[in-house]
Design an enzyme around this catalytic site. Structure first.
Site, short mmCIF file in Angstrom:
data_model
loop_
_atom_site.label_atom_id
_atom_site.label_comp_id
_atom_site.label_asym_id
_atom_site.label_seq_id
_atom_site.Cartn_x
_atom_site.Cartn_y
_atom_site.Cartn_z
N SER A 174 -10.85 -29.07 -39.14
CA SER A 174 -10.37 -30.30 -38.53
C SER A 174 -11.45 -30.93 -37.68
O SER A 174 -12.32 -30.24 -37.13
CB SER A 174 -9.16 -29.98 -37.65
N TYR B 200 -6.69 -25.34 -30.65
CA TYR B 200 -6.68 -25.59 -32.10
C TYR B 200 -8.10 -25.83 -32.62
O TYR B 200 -8.52 -25.23 -33.62
CB TYR B 200 -5.80 -26.82 -32.34
N LYS C 62 -10.24 -23.38 -35.21
CA LYS C 62 -10.80 -23.86 -36.48
C LYS C 62 -12.31 -23.62 -36.53
O LYS C 62 -12.86 -23.21 -37.57
CB LYS C 62 -10.50 -25.36 -36.64
#
Lengths: 324, 324
Positions: A125, A149, A153
């Site tokens: 992402s 997050y 990633k």
């Protein structure tokens, strides 16, 4: 027969990918065995062997890898808002399974005498990036994530990159823009409103906008996202020259520009359904996200996104619009 | 009383750090309890509570964290050459303990009602970078490691950064240049020859040079490295503005320039003791390493290294030279 594993196969992108594979096959092969792993599946879902599995549970990834899939799309993930609220769940779901997967694949690779080298396509992402940002983020920009997050990633990218360099997987991490317009119900992603402010008004329903109209962001359609996955599965990875994480193309536009495009597609009545209700928590997360990219490498490698936000709305209407 | 934990406390940098702490204290406090954790210690080692512990064994980091140290220097690591040869050992030693440490500190933080927030200083490395490189690497350059060691260090940085952002540790990762001149015996680091070609000739012994004279690299002295650690332990981390990984200052010079400096310090006889014996394995690893930096942030934050390689040799002679 090409064996394909899709983790997160019950999710929005996973289902669209499975539907595509069912019709078009993959990498020139039309005879596929597609396994979809997820904690749940929609009724009347896309074709594939549905396997109820929670990747966060130890042993799940090893079990899924035991079948020696030729291509693995690793999509399973806790979304950004949830990963921020529940730190342990975020790391357990977004990081640990990648490590377990790679270790399981290493074992399969060794057991095969080095023959088995699966393609692993990982949905990373743009949340791997954190500010301060240049006007446009180039391919050489540092990953300094400002959300859990994003950190998760980025860690997965490094693990996949190293295992690929060592040679028992052939991996590629594609850093997806925010995918928009998502069909169906809102999820817990902090970015959910980017879809909501288009999807809800098209159905004559009110949508909440929790950030300023001036917020600029980097988006692409679900159709483009599936296209990225398919292209990544078939890419000659020697062209990556050891840098296996790629910023995907997309469109940089402001919320205001998105609402203008909504107006062009559905008129002033639709636009009036966007209700401003600032949410400090979401504003804080979104303020850490990148706004614009110069994805030179990905474009050179043949990845393609939309031209403008009007096209993104048209794609939603073509692919997903259902009158409620 | 300030409680200090040093993992890798039996190693070269750990011992120098402990010796400094014994004389000068830390962060203005002269009353310290220093725990040194390592798989082994030198006879007649630096002052500190020696704890024989292998960080790669599950439970070790939790046990070390249970004493709620105020400052943790996490130095324990498998070196680059070994991490490349033994993939599993590298990840188990260089990555997993960081995760276990952070989870243990989160538990201690929560048990303290949020009072306990230790400073964690992590020795990362310029091996987090991989080519192709710009002439000088700036603070915004991507981490695309081309060794397992580099990938492991980069993963730890991300974990430490996220835990720090969440607030139960106050972490900083310092990306060390290759430390040179290392005293004592060669270790298994692929970079070991950078020290060997100076140290051995100063003692009238032959040294093997496994790479070309034109190889350029980024180095600093052990004294500078200890200085970085001490400065990082006392830094106002709000000045890091959320980017908790820093490229340390150093000197960019070629092997040829280092050998010239050796000649100025010890004459032509010493220079003749450098024997060229190219090693393709080491050449391959070293070719992936960065050569020059522009460490603007670190310098602004007060980190200091040497001015030239002659100074690095002088520091070795002052701090570590022992006639064999």
């Amino acid at each position: 027969m090409l064996k394909v594993l899709v983790t997160g196969g019950g999710g929005m992108i996973g289902q669209k990918l499975a539907a595509h594979l069912g019709v078009h096959g993959l990498n020139g092969s039309s005879v596929l065995q597609v396994t979809l792993a997820d904690i749940g599946f929609p009724d009347d879902g896309a074709p594939g062997i549905e396997t109820v599995a929670n990747v966060a549970e130890t042993g799940t990834m090893s079990r899924l890898a035991a079948g020696c899939p030729d291509v693995i799309f690793h999509l399973a993930s806790v979304v950004s808002g949830e990963a921020e609220q529940d730190y342990a769940k975020g790391w357990d779901t977004n990081m640990s399974p990648m490590w377990e997967l790679l270790e399981a694949l290493r074992e399969r690779h060794e057991a095969s005498g080095g023959e088995y080298v699966p393609r692993v396509v990982f949905t990373s992402s743009i949340a791997v990036f954190g500010g301060p940002f240049p006007d446009r983020i180039g391919d050489g920009f540092l990953t300094a994530p400002q959300t859990s997050y994003g950190a998760q990633k980025a860690v997965c990218e490094l693990m996949l990159g190293d295992a690929s360099r060592k040679g028992w997987v052939d991996g590629i991490s594609i850093r997806l823009p925010t995918v928009c317009v998502r069909p169906g119900k809102p999820n817990r992603a902090a970015s959910g409103f980017f879809s909501g402010i288009i999807r809800e008004p098209l159905n004559g329903e009110e949508a909440v906008l929790p950030v300023e109209d001036t917020v600029r962001h980097w988006v692409s359609s679900p159709r483009a996202a599936v296209g990225f996955l398919l292209h990544a599965a078939n890419l000659d990875t020697s062209r990556l020259e050891g840098r296996r994480s790629l910023n995907m193309p997309g469109i940089s536009c402001t919320v205001a520009e998105q609402i203008e495009a909504l107006g062009r597609a559905a008129g002033a009545d639709a636009v009036r359904l966007v209700r401003r209700e600032p949410d400090p928590e979401i504003m804080k997360i979104v303020s850490t996200w990148p706004r614009d990219f110069e994805p030179t490498r990905a474009i050179k490698l043949g990845f393609r996104a939309e031209r403008d936000f009007d096209q993104i709305i048209r794609i939603y209407l073509e692919d997903d619009y259902v009158i409620r």
